[in-house]
Design an enzyme around this catalytic site. Sequence first.
Site, PDB file in Angstrom:
ATOM      1  N   PRO A 154      62.136  55.530 -26.657  1.00 47.19           N
ATOM      2  CA  PRO A 154      61.585  57.341 -27.208  1.00 47.19           C
ATOM      3  C   PRO A 154      59.927  57.401 -27.427  1.00 47.19           C
ATOM      4  O   PRO A 154      58.675  56.270 -27.458  1.00 47.19           O
ATOM      5  CB  PRO A 154      62.773  56.713 -28.453  1.00 47.19           C
ATOM      6  CG  PRO A 154      62.089  55.005 -28.670  1.00 47.19           C
ATOM      7  CD  PRO A 154      62.581  55.108 -27.632  1.00 47.19           C
ATOM      8  N   THR A 178      55.023  61.068 -14.788  1.00 52.13           N
ATOM      9  CA  THR A 178      53.980  60.681 -15.301  1.00 52.13           C
ATOM     10  C   THR A 178      52.623  61.647 -14.035  1.00 52.13           C
ATOM     11  O   THR A 178      51.928  61.552 -14.505  1.00 52.13           O
ATOM     12  CB  THR A 178      53.376  59.067 -15.214  1.00 52.13           C
ATOM     13  OG1 THR A 178      53.848  58.526 -13.963  1.00 52.13           O
ATOM     14  CG2 THR A 178      53.681  57.922 -16.224  1.00 52.13           C
ATOM     15  N   LYS A 230      61.985  67.317 -25.408  1.00 55.74           N
ATOM     16  CA  LYS A 230      62.137  66.069 -25.150  1.00 55.74           C
ATOM     17  C   LYS A 230      61.730  65.121 -26.110  1.00 55.74           C
ATOM     18  O   LYS A 230      60.280  65.001 -26.636  1.00 55.74           O
ATOM     19  CB  LYS A 230      61.500  65.852 -23.632  1.00 55.74           C
ATOM     20  CG  LYS A 230      61.167  64.142 -23.544  1.00 55.74           C
ATOM     21  CD  LYS A 230      61.018  63.711 -21.623  1.00 55.74           C
ATOM     22  CE  LYS A 230      60.712  62.585 -21.845  1.00 55.74           C
ATOM     23  NZ  LYS A 230      60.185  62.853 -20.130  1.00 55.74           N
TER      24      LYS A 230
HETATM   25  C1  LIG Z   1      61.813  63.768  -6.581  1.00 56.46           C
HETATM   26  C2  LIG Z   1      60.742  64.185  -7.574  1.00 56.46           C
HETATM   27  C3  LIG Z   1      60.523  64.436  -9.020  1.00 56.46           C
HETATM   28  C4  LIG Z   1      59.751  64.380  -9.786  1.00 56.46           C
HETATM   29  N1  LIG Z   1      59.749  64.851 -11.573  1.00 56.46           N
HETATM   30  C5  LIG Z   1      58.970  64.815 -11.677  1.00 56.46           C
HETATM   31  C6  LIG Z   1      58.481  64.732 -13.016  1.00 56.46           C
HETATM   32  O1  LIG Z   1      60.329  65.177 -13.508  1.00 56.46           O
HETATM   33  N2  LIG Z   1      58.109  65.308 -13.976  1.00 56.46           N
HETATM   34  C7  LIG Z   1      56.198  64.764 -13.702  1.00 56.46           C
HETATM   35  O2  LIG Z   1      55.467  64.399 -14.679  1.00 56.46           O
HETATM   36  N3  LIG Z   1      56.422  64.926 -11.453  1.00 56.46           N
HETATM   37  C8  LIG Z   1      57.375  65.079 -11.662  1.00 56.46           C
HETATM   38  N4  LIG Z   1      57.232  64.918  -9.410  1.00 56.46           N
HETATM   39  C9  LIG Z   1      55.569  64.872  -9.459  1.00 56.46           C
HETATM   40  C10 LIG Z   1      55.868  66.902 -10.113  1.00 56.46           C
HETATM   41  O3  LIG Z   1      56.807  67.225  -8.802  1.00 56.46           O
HETATM   42  C11 LIG Z   1      54.142  67.196  -8.700  1.00 56.46           C
HETATM   43  O4  LIG Z   1      52.884  65.748  -9.671  1.00 56.46           O
HETATM   44  C12 LIG Z   1      53.843  68.841  -9.016  1.00 56.46           C
HETATM   45  O5  LIG Z   1      54.053  68.951  -8.761  1.00 56.46           O
HETATM   46  C13 LIG Z   1      52.411  68.452  -8.998  1.00 56.46           C
HETATM   47  O6  LIG Z   1      52.567  68.645  -7.215  1.00 56.46           O
HETATM   48  P1  LIG Z   1      51.554  69.664  -6.619  1.00 56.46           P
HETATM   49  O7  LIG Z   1      50.703  70.521  -7.007  1.00 56.46           O
HETATM   50  O8  LIG Z   1      50.200  68.061  -6.510  1.00 56.46           O
HETATM   51  O9  LIG Z   1      52.488  69.589  -5.186  1.00 56.46           O
HETATM   52  P2  LIG Z   1      53.057  70.846  -4.685  1.00 56.46           P
HETATM   53  O10 LIG Z   1      54.125  71.873  -5.726  1.00 56.46           O
HETATM   54  O11 LIG Z   1      53.395  70.115  -3.033  1.00 56.46           O
HETATM   55  O12 LIG Z   1      52.154  71.907  -4.369  1.00 56.46           O
HETATM   56  C14 LIG Z   1      51.113  71.851  -3.045  1.00 56.46           C
HETATM   57  C15 LIG Z   1      50.710  73.416  -2.630  1.00 56.46           C
HETATM   58  O13 LIG Z   1      49.739  73.623  -1.029  1.00 56.46           O
HETATM   59  C16 LIG Z   1      49.427  74.540  -0.678  1.00 56.46           C
HETATM   60  N5  LIG Z   1      49.061  74.085   0.239  1.00 56.46           N
HETATM   61  C17 LIG Z   1      49.796  72.700   1.225  1.00 56.46           C
HETATM   62  N6  LIG Z   1      49.197  72.747   2.247  1.00 56.46           N
HETATM   63  C18 LIG Z   1      47.762  73.821   2.262  1.00 56.46           C
HETATM   64  C19 LIG Z   1      47.257  74.292   3.404  1.00 56.46           C
HETATM   65  N7  LIG Z   1      47.514  73.876   4.399  1.00 56.46           N
HETATM   66  N8  LIG Z   1      46.287  75.569   2.527  1.00 56.46           N
HETATM   67  C20 LIG Z   1      47.120  75.973   2.150  1.00 56.46           C
HETATM   68  N9  LIG Z   1      47.585  75.588   1.160  1.00 56.46           N
HETATM   69  C21 LIG Z   1      47.892  74.660   1.245  1.00 56.46           C
HETATM   70  C22 LIG Z   1      50.911  74.619  -0.636  1.00 56.46           C
HETATM   71  O14 LIG Z   1      51.021  76.227  -0.372  1.00 56.46           O
HETATM   72  C23 LIG Z   1      51.372  74.320  -2.233  1.00 56.46           C
HETATM   73  O15 LIG Z   1      50.639  75.483  -3.231  1.00 56.46           O
HETATM   74  C24 LIG Z   1      57.352  64.693  -8.732  1.00 56.46           C
HETATM   75  C25 LIG Z   1      58.130  64.632  -7.606  1.00 56.46           C
HETATM   76  C26 LIG Z   1      59.458  64.350  -6.910  1.00 56.46           C
HETATM   77  C27 LIG Z   1      59.152  64.279  -4.986  1.00 56.46           C
END
Ligand SMILES: Cc1cc2nc3c(=O)[nH]c(=O)nc-3n(C[C@H](O)[C@H](O)[C@H](O)COP(=O)(O)OP(=O)(O)OC[C@H]3O[C@@H](n4cnc5c(N)ncnc54)[C@H](O)[C@@H]3O)c2cc1C
Length: 500
Positions: free
Chosen positions: A99, A346, A81
């Site tokens: 960019p 971000t 990218k």
């Molecule tokens: C529409 C959209 C587009 C995005 N695009 C981008 C992007 O282009 N670039 C970027 O940097 N970020 C992007 N993001 C953000 C990015 O997806 C997240 O920051 C990143 O994936 C981290 O997610 P996470 O690990 O915090 O949560 P999640 O992926 O939701 O993981 C949560 C984890 O917690 C566990 N969990 C939940 N509850 C419990 C429980 N009670 N007991 C045990 N385990 C539990 C689940 O099993 C899972 O493993 C985007 C988000 C959205 C919504």
Amino acid sequence: MSDSSQIKRIAIVGGGTAGWMAASILARSLPGTGCVITVIESPEIGTVGVGEATIPPIIDLLRLLNINEGDFVRHTQATYKLGIKFTDWTRTGHSYWHPFGAFGTMINLRPFFHAWHKAKAANLAPRFNDYSLCAALGDAGKFRFPDATAQGPAAGLRYALHFDASLVAQYLRSYSERLGVTRREATVAQVTLREDGFIDELLFSDGSRLQADLYIDCSGFRGVLVEGALKTGYINWSEWLPCDRAVALPTELPAHRPPFTEANCRAAGWRWRIPLQHRMGNGYVYSSAHISDSEALDDLLSAVPEKPSADPRFLRFVTGRRKLLWNRNCVALGLASGFLEPLESTSIHLVMSGAYKLLEHFPNLSFAQENIDSYNNEVIQEIERIRDFIVLHYRTGRSDTPLWQHCQSMQLPASLQERIELYRRTGRIRYKAGELFTDLSWFYIFDGIGMLPESYDPLIDVVTVEQLQEILKSIAQANAAAANGVPSHDSYFAIGTKPR
Ligand SMILES: Cc1cc2nc3c(=O)[nH]c(=O)nc-3n(C[C@H](O)[C@H](O)[C@H](O)COP(=O)(O)OP(=O)(O)OC[C@H]3O[C@@H](n4cnc5c(N)ncnc54)[C@H](O)[C@@H]3O)c2cc1C
């Protein structure tokens, strides 16, 4: 410090990108401390399953973790990218770039964008892509790595990755497990607190339990620890960032994978296009007050020329942050800490940055409140500056639909309003060392949305218009030379070739 006051047990709740990224950074940085790190992943609750675009510090993270970049790119189906291309944000058919990498060259120690303003004022009609190698390569569908030994633009090139977030979590899981991190499949059903309000123990739905000294909440939007147990509270920013839903739709690949993220402005939000090696990521981020889910999906389907490769996925979110990112013995990272919409990719960066800051503030069992306050101040400052940066994109001139009318008239955060006023009057951008988005990034958005300053830095006037014309010509020539013979972005992923 006595050994008995040291943190010996860290529990990370969540096995998404945030959980495994945090585990990797901590495992790499805490060897020899005797600290046991456990990641708890629920077999019942999935990950958010999106998050494909990153920014250049991701490359630094791979270096820090001593991960071979080519290996990572192959295993995560990543592509390269060079920035973000924004289309239709000011009017249909108009586009602008954010960019990565250098833009022109400093003149009289002033950033090049002042020379850009001077050139425009002098009717020299400068062409953006002549001064940004990343934008020029991006528009040509080409990619090259930076060359630190080269003089000129090739040394100033920067890049990031588009990747499959689920594969990234798997990759970092293997990495962390090799460094001794323990994985536990279990769902947190209850959290018990000590008398002082600190988290005492996690109780799982299978009846087992786990006790730790430090808890890291990476449980996604739920915020099982930081909100569910500690009731930290949430600050809602939807008055400035009104999009609260997204629909994601992976499709087959187009004929060519562009080396940039495309962000296309729509009536009720914006659409993304993100190429990976094995599929195209598409999505519509929208405001539910201005469009229904089915209308948003129709809009997305109408714009995506390729065949869908999976069912559409709808996501809901509220932009904002937890009141505290570190509360007692719990640090929230990733979606558990809050969410800024993905316009500038971000979110994953904030996971890394939060984990680095945690290392800088690594506690002992006394959990000094001053240390916690210092962490919270630093992280909050970082998130709020990024928030302002993203809000600026919404201040585009567009006012043809109710969402965009709202965005043109809404009252901005005071911190953003100050930056805008300074830029409007002087062309200057207030930038503090350590900020994620530099003055250059701010300039790209100001200029892209058509915000013109009344003047530029007078110190640029050490060069006459004629001299400036010569300087512009030589920069454009250097950029053209650096772009000469550069292979197509697709060629890095052709069968038989290996990313470096
Ligand atoms: C529409 C959209 C587009 C995005 N695009 C981008 C992007 O282009 N670039 C970027 O940097 N970020 C992007 N993001 C953000 C990015 O997806 C997240 O920051 C990143 O994936 C981290 O997610 P996470 O690990 O915090 O949560 P999640 O992926 O939701 O993981 C949560 C984890 O917690 C566990 N969990 C939940 N509850 C419990 C429980 N009670 N007991 C045990 N385990 C539990 C689940 O099993 C899972 O493993 C985007 C988000 C959205 C919504």
